[in-house]
Write an enzyme that holds these catalytic residues in place. Structure first.
Site, PDB file in Angstrom:
ATOM      1  N   GLU A   1     -18.898  -5.657  10.453  1.00  0.00           N
ATOM      2  CA  GLU A   1     -19.850  -4.925  11.299  1.00  0.00           C
ATOM      3  C   GLU A   1     -20.897  -5.852  11.915  1.00  0.00           C
ATOM      4  O   GLU A   1     -21.295  -5.663  13.068  1.00  0.00           O
ATOM      5  CB  GLU A   1     -20.545  -3.833  10.482  1.00  0.00           C
ATOM      6  CG  GLU A   1     -19.667  -2.619  10.182  1.00  0.00           C
ATOM      7  CD  GLU A   1     -18.741  -2.829   8.994  1.00  0.00           C
ATOM      8  OE1 GLU A   1     -18.806  -3.909   8.367  1.00  0.00           O
ATOM      9  OE2 GLU A   1     -17.934  -1.931   8.692  1.00  0.00           O
TER      10      GLU A   1
ATOM     11  N   ARG B   1     -25.685  -2.596   7.415  1.00  0.00           N
ATOM     12  CA  ARG B   1     -25.591  -4.040   7.132  1.00  0.00           C
ATOM     13  C   ARG B   1     -25.694  -4.896   8.376  1.00  0.00           C
ATOM     14  O   ARG B   1     -25.710  -6.111   8.318  1.00  0.00           O
ATOM     15  CB  ARG B   1     -24.321  -4.372   6.361  1.00  0.00           C
ATOM     16  CG  ARG B   1     -23.028  -4.102   7.040  1.00  0.00           C
ATOM     17  CD  ARG B   1     -21.844  -4.677   6.244  1.00  0.00           C
ATOM     18  NE  ARG B   1     -21.918  -4.425   4.814  1.00  0.00           N
ATOM     19  CZ  ARG B   1     -20.953  -4.800   3.961  1.00  0.00           C
ATOM     20  NH1 ARG B   1     -19.886  -5.418   4.427  1.00  0.00           N
ATOM     21  NH2 ARG B   1     -21.030  -4.555   2.690  1.00  0.00           N
TER      22      ARG B   1
ATOM     23  N   LYS C   1       0.867  -1.189   0.000  1.00  0.00           N
ATOM     24  CA  LYS C   1       0.000   0.000   0.000  1.00  0.00           C
ATOM     25  C   LYS C   1       0.908   1.245   0.000  1.00  0.00           C
ATOM     26  O   LYS C   1       1.868   1.307   0.763  1.00  0.00           O
ATOM     27  CB  LYS C   1      -0.875  -0.017   1.253  1.00  0.00           C
ATOM     28  CG  LYS C   1      -2.130   0.787   1.161  1.00  0.00           C
ATOM     29  CD  LYS C   1      -3.134   0.339   2.237  1.00  0.00           C
ATOM     30  CE  LYS C   1      -4.490   0.968   2.022  1.00  0.00           C
ATOM     31  NZ  LYS C   1      -5.500   0.414   2.935  1.00  0.00           N
TER      32      LYS C   1
HETATM   33  C1  LIG Z   1     -18.760  -2.280   5.137  1.00  0.00           C
HETATM   34  C2  LIG Z   1     -17.594  -1.323   5.147  1.00  0.00           C
HETATM   35  N1  LIG Z   1     -16.935  -1.090   6.293  1.00  0.00           N
HETATM   36  C3  LIG Z   1     -15.908  -0.226   6.335  1.00  0.00           C
HETATM   37  C4  LIG Z   1     -15.496   0.431   5.197  1.00  0.00           C
HETATM   38  C5  LIG Z   1     -14.376   1.445   5.261  1.00  0.00           C
HETATM   39  N2  LIG Z   1     -13.229   0.997   4.474  1.00  0.00           N
HETATM   40  C6  LIG Z   1     -13.010   1.410   3.241  1.00  0.00           C
HETATM   41  S1  LIG Z   1     -11.643   0.760   2.573  1.00  0.00           S
HETATM   42  C7  LIG Z   1     -11.308  -0.094   4.001  1.00  0.00           C
HETATM   43  C8  LIG Z   1     -10.096  -0.962   4.101  1.00  0.00           C
HETATM   44  C9  LIG Z   1     -10.069  -1.911   2.926  1.00  0.00           C
HETATM   45  O1  LIG Z   1      -8.944  -2.749   3.042  1.00  0.00           O
HETATM   46  P1  LIG Z   1      -8.611  -3.695   1.826  1.00  0.00           P
HETATM   47  O2  LIG Z   1      -9.850  -4.386   1.373  1.00  0.00           O
HETATM   48  O3  LIG Z   1      -7.489  -4.545   2.237  1.00  0.00           O
HETATM   49  O4  LIG Z   1      -8.202  -2.703   0.656  1.00  0.00           O
HETATM   50  P2  LIG Z   1      -6.871  -1.815   0.564  1.00  0.00           P
HETATM   51  O5  LIG Z   1      -7.266  -0.434   1.000  1.00  0.00           O
HETATM   52  O6  LIG Z   1      -5.834  -2.438   1.446  1.00  0.00           O
HETATM   53  O7  LIG Z   1      -6.501  -1.869  -0.884  1.00  0.00           O
HETATM   54  C10 LIG Z   1     -12.279   0.131   4.936  1.00  0.00           C
HETATM   55  C11 LIG Z   1     -12.302  -0.480   6.297  1.00  0.00           C
HETATM   56  C12 LIG Z   1     -16.218   0.159   4.008  1.00  0.00           C
HETATM   57  N3  LIG Z   1     -15.913   0.789   2.848  1.00  0.00           N
HETATM   58  N4  LIG Z   1     -17.225  -0.725   4.003  1.00  0.00           N
HETATM   59 MG   LIG Z   2      -5.490  -4.352   2.116  1.00  0.00          MG
END
Ligand SMILES: Cc1ncc(C[n+]2csc(CCOP(=O)(O)OP(=O)(O)O)c2C)c(N)n1
Ligand SMILES: [Mg+2]
Ligand SMILES: CC(=O)[C@@H](O)[C@H](O)COP(=O)(O)O
Length: 629
Positions: free
Chosen positions: A366, A394, A280
Site C-alpha cells: 500500500e 499504513r 492454495k
Molecule cells: C496490509 C494488508 N493488505 C491487504 C491485506 C488483504 N489480504 C489478506 S490475505 C492477502 C493475500 C495473502 O497472500 P499470502 O501472504 O501469499 O498468503 P496466502 O493467502 O497465499 O496463504 C491479502 C492481500 C491484508 N491482510 N493486509
Molecule cells: Mg500465497
C-alpha cells in the site's frame, strides 16, 4: 483422530500413515465447517502438512510460531486445542485470526500482512539480549505477504546477525488472491522450479560414482564448487545473497520432507529460510480449480459444488463502484487504477478486463501504491487507488507528503470503511476520516447510496490539484435516498424549512448512516422533536452551509461510522466553536477502542448507532436544557 489431538504433543506419537490420515480428516473438517460459516478456506487447505510438521518439529508455545496475516491459522488452532469452529468469526466464537485471548500458542493478532518477520526480528533480539537460548522463533510468511515492504525491512535486519536464529518459513503457493506479481514472484518461481539443480547433483553423483579413477575426485571438486555449480544450474537465491541460509524448495505437502527441512532449520543456529511450495485450496477441487483466488475467502457455500448459496441479491457498494469505474474508464483515458493485490475484492476486475494496461497490481504494498500514484499523477494521469480503508492506515505518510504536499490529483476509494465486524478488530475501516482529517487539501466524500457513489466519484475524478477520497462500507448498497433540496453542497434529506427558528435538531448523517438518521428523525417527530436531516456528501472540508444550518438549530448531532476522535463530528464541533456559534454539538460514532468480533449490525447496536438508541439519546438531550459543548 482429529478429536484425539488436544495439543502438539499428541502429534509426536503419530506414525506417517496416521499423519496422512490426520491430514485427510483436517481437510474434511475444514471443508465441512468453513463452507458453513464462511472464512479463509483456500489458504488453510494449503497449510495442513506444513502446520503439522511445524508443530512436530518445534515446541509451541515455548517456541514462538508467528503467522503472517494470520488468515491461514485455522489448522494451527485445530492442533492447539480449538476445534469448535461452529461460530468462526462470530461474536462469542473463534476469531478468524490468531488470538492471544484464545491460546498461549497465538502471538500475533494483527491481520495486516507483512508484519510477522518484524515481530520475529524483535523477538529474536529480545531472546538474545536476555540470554534466552532455549526458545526458537519461527515466522510463517506467504509469498504475497513477502511483497510487502515491511517484510524486506525485516529480512534486512534478520540477515544482519548470523548468530541470531530466526526460522523463516515461506509458504509459497504462488498466490495472494490472484497470482502473486513482480520480480519476487519470478524469483520464487525460479527457485521453485530449480529442481534441476538438485536432480543435477544427484545425476552427477551417480554418474561420477560409476566412473573409475577420475570419477570421485571430479565429483568432490564439483561438490566443493557447489555454490558455483548452483549458480550455473540455478539462479543464486537472493536470500543467500542477503546472508540467509536457504533450504528448499521443499514440497510443503510432504510431511517427512518438511520435518527434515524444519529440523535442519531449527538446529542451524542462525537466520534461515525454509522455502515451502504449497497449493492454495489443496485437496478440495472447487478451491483448487478456482482461478480467481482458490477460495481465498468464502461466504457460505455448498460443500459439494463449491457454489455460493443464494444470498442477498442487492448489489454491493463494491459492485456499484466496479460498474462506475468501468464506465468512467471508457470516457477518461487518463484514469488508471492501482490495487494492492486485491483487484477483485475492491471491484477493479471489470475495469481491468476492459483496460488491462491501465490497472496496476503492486502486490501487498500500500505504501508503494500511494506514492506510485503520486508519480502517475505527475505523469499526467488520474490514478484511482482502491484499497480497504483499514489498509490505508499504513500509507498515511505517503498520502500526507508524497500526495497531498504535492497537491497531486489522486483519488482514493476506500472499501470496507466503517464497521466490517466479522474480520476482527484490525479489519474495521474505522480510522480513515480521523487519520485523513489532518491532511491539508485532501477532500473526503462519504456517499450515502449508489447514486451518490457514482456522482461523488465523478466529482472526485474532476479534481486534479488535490487528493480526493471516497469511503463506503462492506455489504449491500441501500436503496437510494433522494435529497429534497440542496443547501450549498449539503443535501437536505427531510422536507423541513431549514431556516425555521423552531427547528430542534440538525442531524448530520455521514455516508451510509442516512437510513438510520432518517428513522431517528421519524422517532423524534413522534416525540414532538423537529429534526432536519442533512447529508454533507463531501464531509471534508466542512461545508460553510453546514455551519449556517447549525446556527439555526438548538442542537447539532453528527452520526458517523468512524471513530469519534478526530472524526467529522469533531471537525464540525471545532468549526462551530471557531464561528462562535452557541449551538451545542454531539457526535455519535465509534469510541477509540478495538472492536470485538461481531456482525456489522451487532456492533452498530452495541455502539448505540441505531435509530432507537439515537432517538432516545437525542430526545433526552433536547428535552433537557443543554450547555454548549
Ligand atoms: C496490509 C494488508 N493488505 C491487504 C491485506 C488483504 N489480504 C489478506 S490475505 C492477502 C493475500 C495473502 O497472500 P499470502 O501472504 O501469499 O498468503 P496466502 O493467502 O497465499 O496463504 C491479502 C492481500 C491484508 N491482510 N493486509
Ligand atoms: Mg500465497
Ligand atoms: C485476510 C484478509 O485481509 C482478507 O482476506 C480479508 O479477510 C478480506 O475481507 P473481505 O471478506 O471483507 O473481503
Amino acid at each position: 483422530m482429529l478429536s484425539d489431538i488436544h495439543g502438539p504433543d499428541d502429534l509426536r506419537r503419530l506414525s506417517p500413515p496416521e499423519l496422512d490420515r490426520l491430514c485427510g480428516e483436517i481437510r474434511s473438517f475444514l471443508v465441512q465447517s468453513v463452507t458453513r460459516t464462511g472464512g479463509h478456506l483456500g489458504p488453510n487447505l494449503g497449510v495442513v502438512e506444513l502446520t503439522l510438521a511445524l508443530h512436530r518439529v518445534f515446541d509451541s508455545p515455548r517456541d514462538g510460531i508467528l503467522w503472517d496475516t494470520g488468515h491461514q491459522a485455522y489448522v494451527h488452532k485445530l492442533l492447539t486445542g480449538r476445534q469448535d469452529f461452529s461460530r468462526l468469526r462470530k461474536s462469542g466464537g473463534l476469531s478468524g485470526y490468531p488470538s492471544r485471548e484464545e491460546s498461549p500458542h497465538d502471538l500475533i493478532e494483527n491481520s495486516h500482512a507483512s508484519t510477522a518477520l518484524s515481530y520475529a526480528d524483535g523477538l529474536a533480539r529480545a531472546y538474545q539480549l536476555r540470554g534466552v537460548t532455549d526458545r526458537r522463533v519461527v515466522a510463517v510468511v506467504g509469498d504475497g505477504a513477502l511483497t510487502g515492504g515491511m517484510a524486506w525491512e525485516a529480512l534486512n535486519n534478520i540477515a544482519s546477525a548470523q548468530d541470531r536464529p530466526v526460522v523463516i518459513v515461506i509458504n509459497d503457493n504462488g498466490r495472494s488472491y490472484a497470482r502473486t506479481i513482480g520480480g519476487l514472484a519470478r524469483h520464487l518461481d525460479r527457485l521453485r522450479t530449480s529442481r534441476g539443480y538438485e536432480d543435477f547433483l544427484r545425476w552427477g553423483k551417480h554418474l561420477l560414482g560409476e566412473t573409475p579413477v577420475v570419477g570421485r575426485p571430479v565429483y568432490d571438486l564439483l561438490h566443493s564448487a557447489k555454490r558455483g555449480l548452483r549458480d550455473l544450474v540455478m539462479p543464486e537465491g537472493m536470500f543467500v545473497d542477503l546472508g540467509l541460509k536457504y533450504l528448499g524448495p521443499v514440497d510443503g505437502h510432504d510431511i517427512a520432507a518438511m520435518e527434515s527441512a524444519l529440523t535442519a532449520a531449527r538446529d542451524f543456529g542462525g537466520p534461515v529460510v525454509v522455502h515451502c511450495v504449497t497449493r492454495k485450496g489443496r485437496g478440495y477441487r472447487p478451491a483448487e480449480d478456482d482461478e480467481r483466488d482458490c477460495f481465498h475467502g468464502i461466504g457460505v457455500i455448498d460443500p459439494e459444488t463449491g457454489r455460493g448459496v443464494p444470498g442477498d441479491s442487492r448489489p454491493s457498494w463494491t459492485s456499484v463502484f466496479a460498474d462506475e469505474m468501468a464506465r468512467v474508464g471508457a470516457e477518461r483515458a487518463d484514469v488508471v487504477a492501482i490495487t494492492a493485490a486485491m483487484l477483485h475484492p475492491v471491484g477493479l476486475q471489470p475495469f481491468a478486463d476492459a483496460h488491462p494496461d491501465r490497472v496496476f497490481d503492486v502486490g501487498i504494498a500500500e505504501q508503494h501504491a500511494v506514492t506510485c500514484a503520486a508519480g502517475l499523477a505527475a505523469g499526467g494521469l488520474h490514478p484511482v487507488v482502491a484499497v480497504y480503508a483499514t489498509f490505508l492506515n499504513r500509507a498515511f505518510d505517503q498520502v500526507l507528503l508524497d500526495v497531498a504536499l504535492h497537491r497531486a490529483g489522486v483519488t482514493f476509494v476506500l472499501d470496507r470503511a466503517g464497521v466490517t465486524g466479522d474480520d476482527g478488530p484490525s479489519h474495521n475501516g474505522m480510522w480513515d476520516m480521523s487519520v485523513l482529517g489532518v491532511v491539508p487539501g485532501l477532500r473526503i466524500a462519504a456517499p450515502r447510496d449508489g447514486t451518490r457513489l457514482r456522482a461523488e466519484l465523478g466529482e472526485a475524478l474532476a479534481v486534479s490539484d488535490a487528493p480526493t477520497v471516497l469511503r463506503y462500507p462492506k455489504g449491500p448498497v441501500p436503496e437510494d435516498t433522494p435529497a429534497v433540496a440542496r443547501v450549498g453542497g449539503v443535501d437536505l434529506l427531510t422536507p423541513v424549512d431549514p431556516l425555521d427558528p423552531g427547528n430542534d435538531v440538525l442531524l448530520v448523517s455521514v455516508g451510509a448512516m442516512a437510513q438510520i438518521c432518517l428513522e431517528t428523525a421519524r422517532r423524534l417527530a413522534d416525540r414532538g422533536v423537529r429534526t432536519t436531516v442533512v447529508d454533507p456528501r463531501w464531509v471534508k472540508p466542512i461545508d460553510p452551509a453546514l455551519l449556517d444550518l447549525a446556527g439555526r438549530h438548538a442542537l447539532v448531532a453528527v452520526v458517523e461510522d468512524n471513530v469519534r476522535h478526530g472524526g467529522i463530528g469533531a471537525a464540525l464541533s471545532q468549526a462551530v466553536q471557531d464561528e462562535g456559534l452557541p449551538v451545542p454539538c454531539r457526535t455519535f460514532g465509534i469510541p477509540s477502542t478495538f472492536l470485538d468480533v461481531g456482525s456489522r449490525s451487532q456492533i452498530l447496536s452495541r455502539l448505540g448507532l441505531t435509530a432507537e438508541a439515537l432517538a432516545d439519546e437525542l430526545g433526552r438531550l433536547v428535552l433537557r436544557p443543554l450547555t454548549a459543548s
